[in-house]
Design a protein around this motif. Structure first.
Motif, short mmCIF file in Angstrom:
data_model
loop_
_atom_site.label_atom_id
_atom_site.label_comp_id
_atom_site.label_asym_id
_atom_site.label_seq_id
_atom_site.Cartn_x
_atom_site.Cartn_y
_atom_site.Cartn_z
N LEU A 92 8.99 -6.52 -2.76
CA LEU A 92 9.05 -5.43 -3.73
C LEU A 92 8.02 -4.35 -3.42
O LEU A 92 8.22 -3.19 -3.76
CB LEU A 92 8.83 -5.96 -5.14
CG LEU A 92 9.81 -7.03 -5.63
CD1 LEU A 92 9.38 -7.56 -6.99
CD2 LEU A 92 11.22 -6.48 -5.67
N SER A 93 6.91 -4.76 -2.80
CA SER A 93 5.82 -3.87 -2.42
C SER A 93 4.98 -4.61 -1.38
O SER A 93 5.27 -5.76 -1.06
CB SER A 93 4.98 -3.49 -3.65
OG SER A 93 4.17 -4.58 -4.04
N PRO A 94 3.92 -3.98 -0.84
CA PRO A 94 3.10 -4.69 0.15
C PRO A 94 2.42 -5.97 -0.36
O PRO A 94 2.03 -6.82 0.42
CB PRO A 94 2.06 -3.65 0.54
CG PRO A 94 2.69 -2.34 0.26
CD PRO A 94 3.55 -2.57 -0.95
N HIS A 95 2.30 -6.12 -1.68
CA HIS A 95 1.65 -7.31 -2.25
C HIS A 95 2.58 -8.18 -3.09
O HIS A 95 2.18 -9.25 -3.51
CB HIS A 95 0.47 -6.89 -3.14
CG HIS A 95 -0.71 -6.41 -2.40
ND1 HIS A 95 -1.63 -7.25 -1.81
CD2 HIS A 95 -1.13 -5.15 -2.13
CE1 HIS A 95 -2.57 -6.53 -1.24
NE2 HIS A 95 -2.29 -5.26 -1.41
N HIS A 96 3.82 -7.74 -3.38
CA HIS A 96 4.66 -8.43 -4.35
C HIS A 96 6.03 -8.78 -3.79
O HIS A 96 6.61 -8.01 -3.04
CB HIS A 96 4.84 -7.55 -5.60
CG HIS A 96 3.55 -7.23 -6.26
ND1 HIS A 96 2.86 -6.07 -6.00
CD2 HIS A 96 2.80 -7.93 -7.12
CE1 HIS A 96 1.75 -6.06 -6.71
NE2 HIS A 96 1.68 -7.18 -7.39
N TYR A 127 0.79 -11.51 -3.63
CA TYR A 127 0.03 -11.99 -2.48
C TYR A 127 -1.27 -11.21 -2.39
O TYR A 127 -1.27 -9.99 -2.53
CB TYR A 127 0.84 -11.83 -1.18
CG TYR A 127 1.95 -12.83 -1.06
CD1 TYR A 127 1.74 -14.06 -0.46
CD2 TYR A 127 3.21 -12.56 -1.58
CE1 TYR A 127 2.76 -14.99 -0.36
CE2 TYR A 127 4.23 -13.48 -1.49
CZ TYR A 127 4.00 -14.69 -0.87
OH TYR A 127 5.01 -15.62 -0.78
N PHE A 128 -2.37 -11.90 -2.13
CA PHE A 128 -3.67 -11.25 -2.08
C PHE A 128 -3.89 -10.49 -0.78
O PHE A 128 -4.68 -9.56 -0.73
CB PHE A 128 -4.78 -12.28 -2.33
CG PHE A 128 -4.70 -12.86 -3.72
CD1 PHE A 128 -5.14 -12.14 -4.81
CD2 PHE A 128 -4.15 -14.11 -3.93
CE1 PHE A 128 -5.05 -12.65 -6.09
CE2 PHE A 128 -4.06 -14.64 -5.21
CZ PHE A 128 -4.51 -13.91 -6.29
N ALA A 129 -3.20 -10.88 0.30
CA ALA A 129 -3.28 -10.16 1.58
C ALA A 129 -2.09 -9.20 1.67
O ALA A 129 -0.95 -9.58 1.41
CB ALA A 129 -3.25 -11.14 2.75
N LYS A 130 -2.36 -7.97 2.07
CA LYS A 130 -1.33 -6.94 2.13
C LYS A 130 -0.36 -7.17 3.28
O LYS A 130 -0.78 -7.44 4.40
CB LYS A 130 -2.01 -5.57 2.28
CG LYS A 130 -1.09 -4.40 2.17
CD LYS A 130 -1.89 -3.10 2.23
CE LYS A 130 -0.98 -1.91 2.07
NZ LYS A 130 -1.74 -0.65 2.11
#
Length: 179
Positions: free
Chosen positions: A48-52, A85-88
């Motif tokens: 959905l995004s760089p972290h999700h 996610y904590f890492a991009k």
């Protein structure tokens, strides 16, 4: 900041009393002790995004009390999970997931002698999970996790409290694809 969030979340998980059931799979009628689960899954995640991501998964697993490992409950499960996610852009390592799942469980044999005892149970399970996704290759993953869940399940026994918050420790192994 990430370390602080992880420490706070882990502290919250440890502060919950040791009243536990498993993640989406659960041990019906057990309301005390520490439980472990082992699950085989197949999942498909959409970025959905760089972290999700949103993760659709299903599988089967076993869950047992640490004091009674030889009498696990077994069941099938399916869920949708929203993950941070904590890492991009990596979609691996540490993540925090909010999920809603369903499970169909077979009770351990020793429950069959209880009055009102059902041999099978259907449950709807919302929860929050902190996990670590380790990728072995582009498809195979292992995910140890700790989670908080609220199994809501069917029962014919009027003495069973069907609404409790539970702490889970488990491992999921299976296939995972991120798109």
């Amino acid at each position: 900041m990430k370390t602080t969030v992880c420490l706070i979340l882990f502290s919250i998980l440890l502060c919950i009393p040791l009243v536990s059931k498993a993640d989406v799979i659960y041990t019906p009628y057990r309301t005390f002790g520490t439980f472990i689960s082992f699950e085989g899954i197949a999942s498909y995640e959409y970025s959905l995004s760089p972290h999700h991501t949103v993760d659709f998964w299903s599988g089967a697993g076993l869950v047992a009390s640490t004091g009674d490992l030889w009498h696990p409950a077994a069941g099938a499960e399916a869920a949708i999970e929203f993950r941070h996610y904590f890492a991009k852009n990596s979609f691996k390592n540490f993540n925090l997931g909010l999920y809603l799942g369903m499970a169909y469980m077979k009770l351990p044999d020793y429950y069959e002698e209880w009055p009102y005892s059902d041999k099978y149970s259907f449950g709807v399970v919302p929860g929050l999970k902190f996990s670590y996704k380790h990728r072995f290759n582009s498809w195979l993953v292992a995910e140890p996790y700790a989670g908080i869940s609220l199994p809501i399940y069917t029962s014919k026994n009027p003495e069973i409290d069907l609404l409790n918050v539970y702490l889970t420790f488990g491992v999921r192994i299976g296939l995972n694809k991120v798109k």
